[in-house]
Design an enzyme around this catalytic site. Structure first.
Site, PDB file in Angstrom:
ATOM      1  N   SER A 179       0.790  -1.232   0.000  1.00  0.00           N
ATOM      2  CA  SER A 179       0.000   0.000   0.000  1.00  0.00           C
ATOM      3  C   SER A 179       0.823   1.284   0.000  1.00  0.00           C
ATOM      4  O   SER A 179       0.369   2.304  -0.491  1.00  0.00           O
ATOM      5  CB  SER A 179      -0.933   0.009   1.209  1.00  0.00           C
ATOM      6  OG  SER A 179      -0.205  -0.172   2.402  1.00  0.00           O
ATOM      7  N   HIS A 207      -5.523  -3.347  -2.323  1.00  0.00           N
ATOM      8  CA  HIS A 207      -5.340  -2.337  -3.381  1.00  0.00           C
ATOM      9  C   HIS A 207      -5.421  -2.907  -4.794  1.00  0.00           C
ATOM     10  O   HIS A 207      -5.314  -2.153  -5.762  1.00  0.00           O
ATOM     11  CB  HIS A 207      -4.005  -1.609  -3.182  1.00  0.00           C
ATOM     12  CG  HIS A 207      -4.023  -0.753  -1.966  1.00  0.00           C
ATOM     13  ND1 HIS A 207      -4.499   0.549  -1.971  1.00  0.00           N
ATOM     14  CD2 HIS A 207      -3.681  -1.022  -0.687  1.00  0.00           C
ATOM     15  CE1 HIS A 207      -4.424   1.039  -0.754  1.00  0.00           C
ATOM     16  NE2 HIS A 207      -3.931   0.107   0.055  1.00  0.00           N
ATOM     17  N   LYS A 238     -11.669   0.572  -1.475  1.00  0.00           N
ATOM     18  CA  LYS A 238     -10.678   1.168  -2.388  1.00  0.00           C
ATOM     19  C   LYS A 238     -11.277   1.175  -3.802  1.00  0.00           C
ATOM     20  O   LYS A 238     -12.129   2.006  -4.068  1.00  0.00           O
ATOM     21  CB  LYS A 238      -9.366   0.423  -2.240  1.00  0.00           C
ATOM     22  CG  LYS A 238      -9.022   0.371  -0.716  1.00  0.00           C
ATOM     23  CD  LYS A 238      -7.621   0.170  -0.386  1.00  0.00           C
ATOM     24  CE  LYS A 238      -7.421  -0.150   1.089  1.00  0.00           C
ATOM     25  NZ  LYS A 238      -7.644   0.921   2.030  1.00  0.00           N
TER      26      LYS A 238
END
Ligand SMILES: Cc1ncc(COP(=O)(O)O)c(C=O)c1O
Length: 392
Positions: A179, A207, A238
């Protein structure tokens, strides 16, 4: 009145450039934030496809609110489960080609609940040194032995696996896409090591879920190892643009977690309307082949431009770490961008190791070409000042 026991600590954090504050923006979109009438370009969210403001998702949430009300009113196993929770779990499993998935309120609660539920006394966890804080906390909460290998160092991991000797279960636990660094764990090598040394693999793909791989199934799909991952954890906060998380794998794994993961059992279920919004987001991501390709092309082109601007950085992903050094310098660099109308957060310890404070730039399909150009111009200006010795 109680004694003030934290002011000195806060002052110390401030002196070291490590004190944080949460800026409350008063509006914006997937590509901007607004504050006191000023609009800034947003280049540090995880909203990679701009789905946080997608009208189809907003309509699904509104419909969910009308139908189910605001809160769920209870934990999943008492009274909090509604149809959208169950549908969302089925949709995620089907999206990933997994047998089942179990929902959590956030990614943090997924990692901190799942890991202690799967690794117990007598087991060993091998974790990448740069794993997300929620995985680190999950490993600490587990009663298994917890060892960390240097970031993506497969030789070191193999050495540790060999050294562990005979233990009940070995777990290799890693981010898929890191990340704060934007690089990826070498999942092909990790899975071969796991096979060779009889280990299980847990991947946090927060992610990459929805973004990487032809079908958006994340880093396991990209590396061609989907069948070799025991548990895939992902978030809905996300690329899916909402909030929540899941752990996916075999049906028996999801059942085990439903019975054992404390953050699932002892926590209020996500509002059904949020589950309904997430369900729509997963459906949209399922049809995003073209968008995924476009996003990768945009990302590659951006790296070319950022390198031309003078940053020595090799291609990683749509998470772009521009390492500055000290926390103070990273804050000053973020302030320069802010003054030019671009919001990029300075990332400092403990989120990253000491001396590697950085600007963590993230791209989104919501940005326009002009938005990206504005960032390049601003970074070029920043680098120019740095070279002249007049900037951070
Ligand atoms: C790799 C990784 N795992 C887990 C999380 C936590 O997810 P959430 O924000 O849904 O709690 C994050 C988010 O910051 C993350 O980057």
């Amino acid at each position: 009145m109680t004694d003030d026991i934290f002011s000195a600590g806060l002052e110390d954090l401030a002196a070291r450039g490590l004190r944080r504050a949460a800026t409350a923006f008063d509006g914006g979109s997937a590509r901007t934030v607004t504050l006191d009438g000023r609009t800034l370009l947003l280049f540090c969210s995880n909203d990679y496809f701009g789905l946080s403001h997608d009208p189809r998702i907003i309509a699904a949430v509104k419909e969910g609110l009308d139908r189910y009300g605001f809160g769920s009113g209870g934990s999943r196993l008492i009274s909090g489960t509604r149809t959208p929770h169950a549908e969302l779990e089925r949709a995620i499993a089907s999206f990933l080609g997994a047998e089942a998935a179990l929902l959590f309120g956030t990614g943090f609660s997924a990692n901190s609940g799942v890991i202690p539920a799967i690794a117990e006394k007598g087991d060993v966890i091998f974790a990448d040194k740069l794993n997300h804080a929620s995985m680190v906390d999950g490993c600490r909460l587990s009663r298994a032995e917890f060892v960390r290998y240097p970031h993506c160092d497969m030789a070191a991991l193999e050495k540790m696996l060999k050294k562990a000797g005979s233990v009940r279960t070995r777990w290799i636990i890693t981010d898929g896409l890191f990340s704060m660094d934007g690089d990826m764990a070498p999942l092909d090598e990790i899975c071969s090591l796991a096979k060779k040394h009889d280990a299980r693999v847990y991947v946090d793909d927060a992610h990459a879920f929805g973004v990487l791989g032809k079908n958006g199934r994340g880093t396991p799909e990209l590396f061609g190892v989907e069948r070799d991952i025991d548990i895939l954890m992902g978030t809905l906060g996300k690329a899916a643009g909402g909030m929540g998380a899941f752990a996916a794998g075999k049906k028996s794994t999801a059942d085990w977690l439903l019975n054992k993961a404390r953050s699932f059992i002892f926590s209020t279920a996500m509002p059904p309307a949020v589950a309904a919004g997430n369900l729509k987001a997963v459906e949209i991501l399922g049809n995003y082949r073209t968008e995924r390709n476009t996003f990768m092309q945009i990302t590659e082109a951006f790296y070319d431009r950022i390198k031309t601007a003078g940053f020595a950085i090799s291609y990683k992903s749509y998470i772009i770490p521009l390492v500055i050094g000290s926390a103070g310098d990273a804050l000053a660099a973020a302030k320069l961008l802010w003054d030019d109308g671009i919001f990029v957060q300075a990332i400092r310890p403990p989120a990253v190791p000491e001396g590697t404070s950085r600007l963590r730039l993230t791209l989104s399909l919501a940005h326009t070409e002009q938005d990206r150009e504005a960032v390049i111009q601003c970074l070029t200006k920043y680098l120019g000042a740095r070279h002249k010795g007049t900037g951070p």
